[in-house]
Design an enzyme around this catalytic site. Structure first.
Site, PDB file in Angstrom:
ATOM      1  CG  LEU A 197      -1.671  -1.292   1.546  1.00 32.01           C
ATOM      2  CD1 LEU A 197      -2.272  -1.227   2.936  1.00 32.01           C
ATOM      3  CD2 LEU A 197      -2.733  -1.536   0.493  1.00 32.01           C
ATOM      4  CG  HIS A 198       3.041   2.839  -2.961  1.00 27.98           C
ATOM      5  ND1 HIS A 198       2.734   1.636  -3.554  1.00 27.98           N
ATOM      6  CD2 HIS A 198       3.388   3.675  -3.969  1.00 27.98           C
ATOM      7  CE1 HIS A 198       2.903   1.739  -4.864  1.00 27.98           C
ATOM      8  NE2 HIS A 198       3.297   2.963  -5.137  1.00 27.98           N
ATOM      9  NE  ARG A 199      -0.846   3.816  -7.232  1.00 24.90           N
ATOM     10  CZ  ARG A 199       0.027   3.635  -8.221  1.00 24.90           C
ATOM     11  NH1 ARG A 199       0.511   4.681  -8.864  1.00 24.90           N
ATOM     12  NH2 ARG A 199       0.430   2.431  -8.556  1.00 24.90           N
TER      13      ARG A 199
END
Length: 370
Positions: A197-199
């Site tokens: 998860l990083h968007r």
């Protein structure tokens, strides 16, 4: 020009194939991903040579990071005077390199051209559009990319459908992808999931981050979830409740071989990454992409990927886990055969010696793109 870990994976087969062709080359590492876990270990895992320059720009806002990249890359290009600069993917390093080269009239080639999410709120989408508009040679990874470039008025003579070099790297590493050692080191059982998860759309807004974290926590009630956490958004996700404990294991970023080994053995992958959608397609691992769109729709039509909202994540995970190990539907995407690097190198070598670069002569374009 390389800046972030997805770039390294795409570049390795091209760098290797160009070396086999006898082409003199040098890697410029912008340092957009700058620590050992995000950079050095990937160079080692992929067999990339030492960079001739490392700008070490690090993180920052889009404007500050791109500004640092522009000034640093201009100095490198002026010093090196390359005949051609090859850029990869859609990160800020890619955009900066293409702008610098356009201003200095240095020819460029873009690997992974033509991908579109049609969502200009994604910073990467702006980077893709500008990069493709300014590139001299465009290497497309899938037939839909050809259609996008044609719709934007790109001269077909500049475009080559070559397949996906990220898949070349996966093929090269397959014999080393053993889930057991990584699983044991992380204290996982045989049945587990992986989340990345990083968007910005998922992480930067506190309400969105909490909704996503709550959904991942619900999935972790079904099976243990390990999260190799990207530095970007780490604090925000922790504030939203993504912390180690219970069925959630938060770990530092993994090297290329370790990460794909973990993915290969997973019962499920939850992601908002682009490249992971492609890798799970090839490995036959169910993938739930928490985004409203993807620039890689071929992973949905030909692969194991499904787009979901946070609200849909638990039901989608239940379905994927009940179905068991996934298999790609029908044939794999065209030219995802582990030979994209040599195709790209052949076009570049031909261009450098002034030969016939037409796609027909190179045998690189699908005559009836879908």
């Amino acid at each position: 020009m390389l800046g972030a870990r997805p770039n390294f994976v795409k570049a390795a087969p091209v760098v290797r194939a160009l070396a086999e062709q006898g082409v003199r080359q040098g890697i410029v590492h912008t340092g957009q991903h700058y620590d050992a876990l995000m950079s050095d270990v990937f160079f080692a895992d992929l067999g990339l040579p030492e960079p001739i320059a490392n700008l070490g720009v690090g993180s920052g806002s889009h404007a500050r990071q791109t500004a640092a990249l522009l000034t640093g890359l201009e100095d490198v290009v002026l010093a090196q005077r390359p005949a051609l600069v090859v850029v990869y993917g859609d990160v800020n390093s890619t955009l900066a390199a293409i702008l610098v080269c356009a201003k200095l009239h240095v020819p460029t080639a873009h690997v992974e051209a033509g991908l579109r999410s049609f969502d200009r709120e994604m910073p990467e989408e702006v980077n893709r559009i500008v990069t493709d508009a300014l590139s001299d040679i465009l290497f497309a990874t899938s037939p839909d990319a050809l259609s996008h470039l044609a719709a934007e008025g790109v001269d077909p003579a500049r475009v080559h459908l070559v397949g996906n070099p990220m898949i070349d790297s996966l093929f090269s590493a397959l014999d080393r992808l053993d889930p057991a050692p990584v699983r044991d080191r992380l204290g996982l059982g045989e049945r587990y999931g992986v989340a990345t998860l990083h968007r910005p759309a998922n992480v930067d807004d506190p309400a969105s981050a909490k909704e996503l974290v709550d959904a991942v926590r619900q999935v972790s009630e079904r099976l243990p979830i390990v999260v190799p956490l990207h530095p970007r958004g780490r604090t925000r996700l922790a504030e939203a409740g993504l912390v180690d404990g219970g069925n959630l294991s938060i770990v530092d970023p993994l090297g290329y071989v370790d990460f794909l080994s973990l993915v290969r053995g997973a019962a499920l992958v939850v992601t908002d990454s682009g490249g992971v959608q492609e890798e799970t397609t090839m490995l036959g691992v169910p993938c739930l992409t928490v985004r409203p769109n993807t620039e890689r729709p071929i992973t949905v039509s030909h692969g194991t990927n499904r787009l979901v909202t946070p609200a849909q994540l638990l039901a989608a995970a239940d379905r994927a886990l009940a179905d068991g190990a996934a298999t790609p539907s029908g044939e794999l995407p065209p030219l995802w055969d582990g030979k994209a690097g040599p195709r790209i190198a052949r076009v570049i070598e031909t261009w450098l010696r002034g030969g016939n670069l037409s796609p027909a002569a190179q045998g690189t374009v699908n005559p009836r793109p879908e």
